[in-house]
Scaffold this motif. Structure first.
Motif, short mmCIF file in Angstrom:
data_model
loop_
_atom_site.label_atom_id
_atom_site.label_comp_id
_atom_site.label_asym_id
_atom_site.label_seq_id
_atom_site.Cartn_x
_atom_site.Cartn_y
_atom_site.Cartn_z
N ASP A 183 0.81 -1.21 0.00
CA ASP A 183 0.00 0.00 0.00
C ASP A 183 0.85 1.26 0.00
O ASP A 183 0.31 2.38 0.13
CB ASP A 183 -0.92 0.02 1.22
CG ASP A 183 -2.02 -1.04 1.14
OD1 ASP A 183 -2.44 -1.36 0.01
OD2 ASP A 183 -2.43 -1.54 2.20
N ASN A 184 2.16 1.12 -0.12
CA ASN A 184 3.05 2.28 -0.12
C ASN A 184 2.84 3.10 -1.39
O ASN A 184 2.47 2.56 -2.45
CB ASN A 184 4.49 1.81 0.00
CG ASN A 184 4.72 1.04 1.28
OD1 ASN A 184 4.53 1.56 2.38
ND2 ASN A 184 5.10 -0.23 1.16
N ILE A 185 3.09 4.39 -1.28
CA ILE A 185 2.74 5.29 -2.38
C ILE A 185 3.85 6.30 -2.67
O ILE A 185 4.70 6.59 -1.83
CB ILE A 185 1.44 6.07 -2.07
CG1 ILE A 185 1.55 6.83 -0.74
CG2 ILE A 185 0.23 5.13 -2.08
CD1 ILE A 185 0.37 7.73 -0.44
N LEU A 186 3.81 6.81 -3.89
CA LEU A 186 4.60 7.97 -4.31
C LEU A 186 3.64 9.16 -4.35
O LEU A 186 2.56 9.07 -4.95
CB LEU A 186 5.20 7.74 -5.70
CG LEU A 186 6.10 6.53 -5.87
CD1 LEU A 186 6.48 6.35 -7.33
CD2 LEU A 186 7.35 6.66 -5.01
N VAL A 187 4.04 10.26 -3.74
CA VAL A 187 3.18 11.44 -3.64
C VAL A 187 3.81 12.58 -4.43
O VAL A 187 4.92 13.03 -4.10
CB VAL A 187 2.99 11.87 -2.17
CG1 VAL A 187 2.10 13.10 -2.09
CG2 VAL A 187 2.41 10.72 -1.35
N LEU A 188 3.14 13.03 -5.47
CA LEU A 188 3.61 14.20 -6.20
C LEU A 188 3.10 15.44 -5.48
O LEU A 188 1.90 15.55 -5.18
CB LEU A 188 3.10 14.18 -7.64
CG LEU A 188 3.59 15.31 -8.53
CD1 LEU A 188 5.11 15.20 -8.77
CD2 LEU A 188 2.87 15.30 -9.87
N ALA A 189 4.03 16.36 -5.16
CA ALA A 189 3.67 17.54 -4.38
C ALA A 189 4.16 18.80 -5.08
O ALA A 189 5.18 18.78 -5.79
CB ALA A 189 4.26 17.46 -2.98
N THR A 190 3.44 19.89 -4.89
CA THR A 190 3.85 21.19 -5.42
C THR A 190 4.37 22.06 -4.28
O THR A 190 4.09 21.82 -3.11
CB THR A 190 2.70 21.90 -6.14
OG1 THR A 190 1.56 21.94 -5.27
CG2 THR A 190 2.34 21.17 -7.41
N THR A 191 5.10 23.11 -4.65
CA THR A 191 5.84 23.91 -3.67
C THR A 191 5.22 25.29 -3.46
O THR A 191 4.88 25.99 -4.42
CB THR A 191 7.29 24.06 -4.13
OG1 THR A 191 7.32 24.55 -5.48
CG2 THR A 191 8.01 22.72 -4.10
N TYR A 192 5.10 25.66 -2.18
CA TYR A 192 4.52 26.96 -1.81
C TYR A 192 5.40 27.63 -0.76
O TYR A 192 5.99 26.96 0.09
CB TYR A 192 3.10 26.80 -1.27
CG TYR A 192 2.09 26.52 -2.36
CD1 TYR A 192 1.32 27.54 -2.91
CD2 TYR A 192 1.93 25.22 -2.86
CE1 TYR A 192 0.40 27.29 -3.92
CE2 TYR A 192 1.02 24.96 -3.87
CZ TYR A 192 0.27 26.00 -4.40
OH TYR A 192 -0.62 25.74 -5.40
N ASN A 193 5.47 28.95 -0.83
CA ASN A 193 6.24 29.73 0.13
C ASN A 193 5.50 29.81 1.46
O ASN A 193 4.32 29.48 1.57
CB ASN A 193 6.49 31.14 -0.42
CG ASN A 193 7.23 31.10 -1.75
OD1 ASN A 193 8.16 30.33 -1.92
ND2 ASN A 193 6.80 31.94 -2.69
N SER A 194 6.19 30.33 2.48
CA SER A 194 5.61 30.41 3.81
C SER A 194 4.39 31.33 3.88
O SER A 194 3.53 31.17 4.75
CB SER A 194 6.66 30.88 4.82
OG SER A 194 7.19 32.14 4.43
N ASP A 195 4.29 32.28 2.94
CA ASP A 195 3.14 33.19 2.93
C ASP A 195 1.97 32.64 2.13
O ASP A 195 0.96 33.32 1.92
CB ASP A 195 3.54 34.57 2.40
CG ASP A 195 4.05 34.53 0.97
OD1 ASP A 195 4.07 33.43 0.35
OD2 ASP A 195 4.45 35.59 0.44
N GLY A 196 2.10 31.41 1.64
CA GLY A 196 1.01 30.78 0.91
C GLY A 196 1.03 31.00 -0.58
O GLY A 196 0.18 30.45 -1.30
N THR A 197 1.99 31.79 -1.07
CA THR A 197 2.08 32.01 -2.51
C THR A 197 2.86 30.87 -3.17
O THR A 197 3.70 30.23 -2.53
CB THR A 197 2.79 33.34 -2.82
OG1 THR A 197 4.11 33.31 -2.22
CG2 THR A 197 2.00 34.52 -2.27
#
Length: 354
Positions: free
Chosen positions: A88-102
């Motif tokens: 059940d292990n997975i690869l997670v594609l994630a996007t990047t955001y700055n600390s201010d949410g932008t």
């Protein structure tokens, strides 16, 4: 060296896992258009994105943030079965955001997702042909003669047999890893230059095209890791009379795919011709070394199109021209493109009329 990619071979180790915990490998794009990843334990089986927590990383170590404000957030956008860990292990594609949410400066998915939402009624489909070159750790093309060069190009494209093809076991392992993960990989083939290969992903609709190509690239570099082989996405990895590497982009809208769609294809080509320079600006670094007008390319400084013409900027496949509907192929994108940027601008130009 063969790569044991099948999850069954990992079963003795997977059996050591306790409870329902799984391993999630978070994958993201760094500040140099490369891939990074790190693992965390999730205490439940994941069936939808809402079950995945956001995470963060040190952006000052990935060219995505200054040292005095280095925390960059990872927001999951897709997940896939993990062919390396199985279960059940997975690869997670994630996007990047700055600390201010932008969105981080390297997060081109953010803009592309907005564009695809605006154009969803047009149902834009893509198929990307990812070319790449294999190198050994000494920087020499993998499988080339020691201290010399292979024979001229000719027998290598879609070749078979020793002396024509190298690293087929690595390529097959990548193919099967993609299938296991659920990537819509549609094929592979040896390319014109020895040690150069191609895989195709698609058709994918909208934002999923960028997601799946990036994850397929990640799987490729992870598989190549097993051999101690480096993967190059440079569009002209070797100077001289050798083919470069592209990422030909096949594209259609619902209107193009219906009978009589050739008219919509021709309209799209006309729109693309008017923004040639803007497209080239996001079609990959060092693309001028590849788009020379030789080795099955058009010249970077001019726009052209034609039926079955691999020396044109835009190729209309012969079977499309004969049927009168289908898709077009943009042959300008380099192998090192960010697919979010390419799919974004193509839809902007042809559907949103920017």
């Amino acid at each position: 060296m063969a790569f044991n990619y099948h999850p069954e071979l990992l079963r003795p180790y997977l059996a050591l896992s306790q409870g329902t915990s799984i391993q999630a490998e978070y994958v993201w794009i760094d500040g140099d258009n490369e891939l990074r990843s790190k693992s965390r334990t999730i205490t439940h089986r994941v069936t939808n994105l809402s079950q995945l927590p956001n995470w963060d990383f040190d952006g000052s170590s990935t060219n995505q943030a200054p040292g005095h404000d280095s925390d960059i957030s990872l927001r999951p956008v897709a997940f896939y079965k993990d062919p390396f860990r199985g279960g059940d292990n997975i690869l997670v594609l994630a996007t990047t955001y700055n600390s201010d949410g932008t969105p981080n400066k390297t997060n081109f998915r953010h803009s592309a997702a907005k564009t695809m939402e605006l154009a969803k009624d047009a149902a834009p489909w893509f198929g990307l042909e990812q070319e790449y070159t294999l190198f050994d750790l000494d920087g020499k093309p993998f499988g080339w003669p020691k201290g010399g060069f292979p024979g001229p190009q000719g027998p290598y494209y879609c070749g078979a047999g020793a002396g024509k093809v190298v690293a087929r076991d690595l390529i097959e392992a990548h193919y099967r890893a993609c299938l296991y993960a659920g990537i819509r990989i549609s094929g592979i083939n040896a390319e014109v230059m020895p040690s150069q290969w191609e895989f195709q992903v698609g058709p994918c609709e909208g934002i999923s095209m960028g997601d799946e190509l990036w994850l397929a690239r990640y799987l490729l570099v992870r598989v190549a890791e097993q051999w101690g082989v480096k993967v190059s996405f440079h569009p002209k990895p070797l100077q001289g009379d050798w083919n470069g590497a592209g990422c030909h982009t096949n594209y259609s809208t619902k209107q193009m795919r219906e009978p009589g769609g050739i008219q919509a294809i021709n309209v799209a080509i006309e729109k693309l011709s008017k923004r040639h320079d803007e497209h080239i600006a996001v079609y990959g670094e060092d693309n001028d070394l590849r788009l020379t007008g030789r080795h099955e390319t058009g010249h970077i400084s001019s726009f052209s199109s034609g039926v079955a013409n691999r020396g044109a900027s835009i190729r209309v496949p012969r079977h499309v021209a004969e049927k009168g509907y289908g898709y077009l192929e943009d042959r300008r994108p380099a192998s090192n493109i960010d697919p979010y940027r390419v799919t974004d601008i193509i839809v902007e130009t042809t559907v949103l009329d920017k």
